[in-house]
Design a protein around this motif. Structure first.
Motif, PDB file in Angstrom:
ATOM      1  N   GLU A  97      -8.064 -10.228  26.840  1.00  0.00           N
ATOM      2  CA  GLU A  97      -7.970 -11.680  26.957  1.00  0.00           C
ATOM      3  C   GLU A  97      -8.166 -12.187  28.381  1.00  0.00           C
ATOM      4  N   LEU A  98      -8.423 -11.281  29.318  1.00  0.00           N
ATOM      5  CA  LEU A  98      -8.517 -11.682  30.723  1.00  0.00           C
ATOM      6  C   LEU A  98      -9.793 -12.465  31.069  1.00  0.00           C
ATOM      7  N   PRO A  99     -10.995 -11.976  30.714  1.00  0.00           N
ATOM      8  CA  PRO A  99     -12.207 -12.676  31.176  1.00  0.00           C
ATOM      9  C   PRO A  99     -12.480 -13.954  30.378  1.00  0.00           C
ATOM     10  N   ARG A 100     -13.142 -14.859  31.027  1.00  0.00           N
ATOM     11  CA  ARG A 100     -13.519 -16.130  30.398  1.00  0.00           C
ATOM     12  C   ARG A 100     -14.352 -15.914  29.135  1.00  0.00           C
ATOM     13  N   TYR A 101     -15.332 -15.000  29.206  1.00  0.00           N
ATOM     14  CA  TYR A 101     -16.208 -14.743  28.068  1.00  0.00           C
ATOM     15  C   TYR A 101     -15.766 -13.536  27.239  1.00  0.00           C
ATOM     16  N   GLY A 102     -14.624 -12.969  27.571  1.00  0.00           N
ATOM     17  CA  GLY A 102     -14.099 -11.849  26.810  1.00  0.00           C
ATOM     18  C   GLY A 102     -14.673 -10.506  27.224  1.00  0.00           C
ATOM     19  N   CYS A 103     -14.358  -9.499  26.427  1.00  0.00           N
ATOM     20  CA  CYS A 103     -14.866  -8.143  26.642  1.00  0.00           C
ATOM     21  C   CYS A 103     -15.982  -7.891  25.636  1.00  0.00           C
ATOM     22  N   ILE A 104     -17.141  -7.527  26.152  1.00  0.00           N
ATOM     23  CA  ILE A 104     -18.344  -7.364  25.339  1.00  0.00           C
ATOM     24  C   ILE A 104     -18.687  -5.878  25.262  1.00  0.00           C
ATOM     25  N   LEU A 180     -25.902 -11.535  26.737  1.00  0.00           N
ATOM     26  CA  LEU A 180     -25.191 -12.202  27.831  1.00  0.00           C
ATOM     27  C   LEU A 180     -25.794 -13.573  28.128  1.00  0.00           C
ATOM     28  N   LYS A 181     -27.107 -13.666  28.051  1.00  0.00           N
ATOM     29  CA  LYS A 181     -27.755 -14.966  28.267  1.00  0.00           C
ATOM     30  C   LYS A 181     -27.314 -15.962  27.199  1.00  0.00           C
ATOM     31  N   ALA A 182     -27.279 -15.496  25.943  1.00  0.00           N
ATOM     32  CA  ALA A 182     -26.853 -16.379  24.857  1.00  0.00           C
ATOM     33  C   ALA A 182     -25.388 -16.781  25.009  1.00  0.00           C
ATOM     34  N   ILE A 183     -24.562 -15.866  25.494  1.00  0.00           N
ATOM     35  CA  ILE A 183     -23.148 -16.178  25.716  1.00  0.00           C
ATOM     36  C   ILE A 183     -23.002 -17.254  26.787  1.00  0.00           C
ATOM     37  N   GLU A 184     -23.738 -17.087  27.877  1.00  0.00           N
ATOM     38  CA  GLU A 184     -23.703 -18.090  28.952  1.00  0.00           C
ATOM     39  C   GLU A 184     -24.205 -19.443  28.476  1.00  0.00           C
ATOM     40  N   ASP A 185     -25.246 -19.434  27.642  1.00  0.00           N
ATOM     41  CA  ASP A 185     -25.836 -20.682  27.154  1.00  0.00           C
ATOM     42  C   ASP A 185     -25.010 -21.338  26.054  1.00  0.00           C
ATOM     43  N   GLY A 186     -24.034 -20.581  25.546  1.00  0.00           N
ATOM     44  CA  GLY A 186     -23.228 -21.112  24.445  1.00  0.00           C
ATOM     45  C   GLY A 186     -23.920 -21.045  23.100  1.00  0.00           C
ATOM     46  N   THR A 187     -24.959 -20.212  23.001  1.00  0.00           N
ATOM     47  CA  THR A 187     -25.720 -20.118  21.751  1.00  0.00           C
ATOM     48  C   THR A 187     -25.481 -18.798  21.013  1.00  0.00           C
ATOM     49  N   ALA A 188     -24.593 -17.956  21.519  1.00  0.00           N
ATOM     50  CA  ALA A 188     -24.365 -16.641  20.907  1.00  0.00           C
ATOM     51  C   ALA A 188     -23.616 -16.786  19.583  1.00  0.00           C
ATOM     52  N   PRO A 189     -24.138 -16.206  18.509  1.00  0.00           N
ATOM     53  CA  PRO A 189     -23.432 -16.267  17.221  1.00  0.00           C
ATOM     54  C   PRO A 189     -22.230 -15.326  17.211  1.00  0.00           C
ATOM     55  N   ARG A 190     -21.319 -15.541  16.281  1.00  0.00           N
ATOM     56  CA  ARG A 190     -20.183 -14.635  16.062  1.00  0.00           C
ATOM     57  C   ARG A 190     -20.121 -14.359  14.564  1.00  0.00           C
ATOM     58  N   GLU A 191     -20.384 -13.114  14.212  1.00  0.00           N
ATOM     59  CA  GLU A 191     -20.379 -12.721  12.802  1.00  0.00           C
ATOM     60  C   GLU A 191     -19.250 -11.729  12.550  1.00  0.00           C
ATOM     61  N   LYS A 192     -18.363 -12.077  11.644  1.00  0.00           N
ATOM     62  CA  LYS A 192     -17.264 -11.176  11.318  1.00  0.00           C
ATOM     63  C   LYS A 192     -17.790  -9.968  10.556  1.00  0.00           C
ATOM     64  N   GLN A 193     -17.164  -8.835  10.791  1.00  0.00           N
ATOM     65  CA  GLN A 193     -17.564  -7.620  10.106  1.00  0.00           C
ATOM     66  C   GLN A 193     -16.919  -7.532   8.724  1.00  0.00           C
ATOM     67  N   LYS A 194     -17.629  -6.877   7.812  1.00  0.00           N
ATOM     68  CA  LYS A 194     -17.082  -6.592   6.494  1.00  0.00           C
ATOM     69  C   LYS A 194     -16.444  -5.208   6.525  1.00  0.00           C
ATOM     70  N   ASP A 195     -15.128  -5.192   6.596  1.00  0.00           N
ATOM     71  CA  ASP A 195     -14.411  -3.923   6.754  1.00  0.00           C
ATOM     72  C   ASP A 195     -14.709  -2.940   5.633  1.00  0.00           C
ATOM     73  N   GLU A 196     -14.963  -3.447   4.434  1.00  0.00           N
ATOM     74  CA  GLU A 196     -15.197  -2.560   3.286  1.00  0.00           C
ATOM     75  C   GLU A 196     -16.507  -1.783   3.419  1.00  0.00           C
ATOM     76  N   GLU A 197     -17.379  -2.196   4.328  1.00  0.00           N
ATOM     77  CA  GLU A 197     -18.655  -1.506   4.515  1.00  0.00           C
ATOM     78  C   GLU A 197     -18.610  -0.509   5.674  1.00  0.00           C
ATOM     79  N   SER A 198     -17.446  -0.313   6.252  1.00  0.00           N
ATOM     80  CA  SER A 198     -17.333   0.522   7.452  1.00  0.00           C
ATOM     81  C   SER A 198     -16.851   1.930   7.129  1.00  0.00           C
ATOM     82  N   CYS A 199     -17.123   2.833   8.040  1.00  0.00           N
ATOM     83  CA  CYS A 199     -16.534   4.168   8.002  1.00  0.00           C
ATOM     84  C   CYS A 199     -16.314   4.613   9.445  1.00  0.00           C
ATOM     85  N   HIS A 200     -15.322   5.461   9.662  1.00  0.00           N
ATOM     86  CA  HIS A 200     -15.006   5.939  11.008  1.00  0.00           C
ATOM     87  C   HIS A 200     -15.566   7.343  11.180  1.00  0.00           C
TER      88      HIS A 200
END
Length: 313
Positions: A97-104, A180-200
């Motif tokens: 939570e420290l950086p303005r744009y978060g941890c990428i 990073l350019k999209a993040i700075e421009d405010g145009t970066a999308p945010r798509e939530k992951q579907k946990d049921e499609e994941s594997c570790h």
């Protein structure tokens, strides 16, 4: 953008190099502590540290990012973003939570599939025909944050863990700059992951490389490629470790038991598996250099009927 970079191995160094040669400012790099490696146990720098030294970038090497005294250093640096690529430690909420744009994070797979360690190797071992890179916002989970961008990378028929690593590292560096350019421009999308499609994916270790010829040839050929160059796939010949670096699948069935050498030609050694056979093309006997089977057979006689994968035979 003012960035603190966190990463450790070769993949991270490639991504860092892209950042260094961009318009962004690297305030510092954070990498794992120096550790002894190899037979001589000499202390070696991480690839990220070596690169940072070349460009006189400040280097931080905490044993744990949660240790007392590290967070104040980050706060004083005041990064707008923290970029993470194969760092090797889980970041606490206080850092996330420290950086303005978060941890990428630069993750070497197409999330949500293949979260966790060694996604590059497992994509080959599991027979995927493509993989890629995901740029994502980090959260408290392991590779569970919102996705920003993805790029697909095809997996070639003879792809190895090493060759795919290099492709994904280059792809990841380029995609990061775009994100990073999209993040700075405010145009970066945010798509939530579907946990049921994941594997570790589990961490690789040397024991995984021991070849079980009771498995089908097609699976073993993928294992050989996925574990090349590390930890490598191996069996035993005359009590010595025999690494197999390249092999072809022979679909036709032949008489014999799994692990038996059923055919020897000028440039191949054919081993029976539970389904089909493996034709070894490149190998390395303990104490010897890596070489083609043709070169190997010039100085080593092998007869059909010998059983591999038993250290005492």
């Amino acid at each position: 953008m003012n960035i603190v970079f966190m990463g450790t191995p070769d993949l991270a160094a490639v991504v860092l190099d892209k950042l260094i040669h961009s318009e962004h400012d690297i305030l510092a790099v954070v990498t794992q502590p120096d550790r002894p490696k190899g037979r001589g146990k000499q202390v070696q720098f991480t690839p990220v540290k070596e690169l940072a030294l070349q460009y006189n970038i400040p280097i931080l090497q905490p044993n744990r990012v949660k240790e007392e005294g590290f967070l104040p250093i980050l706060k004083e640096l005041n990064p707008e973003a923290i970029v993470v690529a194969a760092f090797g430690q889980i970041l606490p909420k206080s850092i996330l939570e420290l950086p303005r744009y978060g941890c990428i994070n630069v993750h070497a797979s197409l999330l949500p599939k293949y979260r966790g360690a060694a996604p590059i190797q497992w994509s080959i071992i599991n027979g995927e025909d493509k993989t890629g890179v995901t740029i994502m916002h980090m959260d408290a989970g392991v590779d569970t944050g919102d996705m920003i961008m993805k790029a697909e990378v095809p997996i070639d028929l003879k792809e190895t863990g090493g060759s795919l690593h290099d492709k994904l590292a280059e792809c990841g560096g380029e995609l990061l700059l775009e994100a990073l350019k999209a993040i700075e421009d405010g145009t970066a999308p945010r798509e939530k992951q579907k946990d049921e499609e994941s594997c570790h994916t589990k961490i690789l270790d040397k024991s995984m490389g021991l070849i079980d010829f009771n498995r089908p040839a097609i699976e073993l050929e993928r294992l050989i490629r996925g574990l090349n160059p590390w930890p490598s796939a191996y069996t035993f010949l005359d009590g010595k470790t025999l690494k197999i670096w390249d092999a072809d699948v022979i679909a036709e069935e032949t008489a014999g038991i799994p692990g038996e050498i059923v055919k020897v030609t000028k440039d191949t050694i054919v081993i029976k598996t539970s389904k089909g056979s493996l034709a070894m093309k490149e190998l390395q006997l303990e104490g010897k250099k890596r070489m083609t089977v043709e070169a190997f057979l010039r100085g080593y006689s092998i007869d059909t009927g010998k059983i591999l994968n038993n250290k005492n035979m």
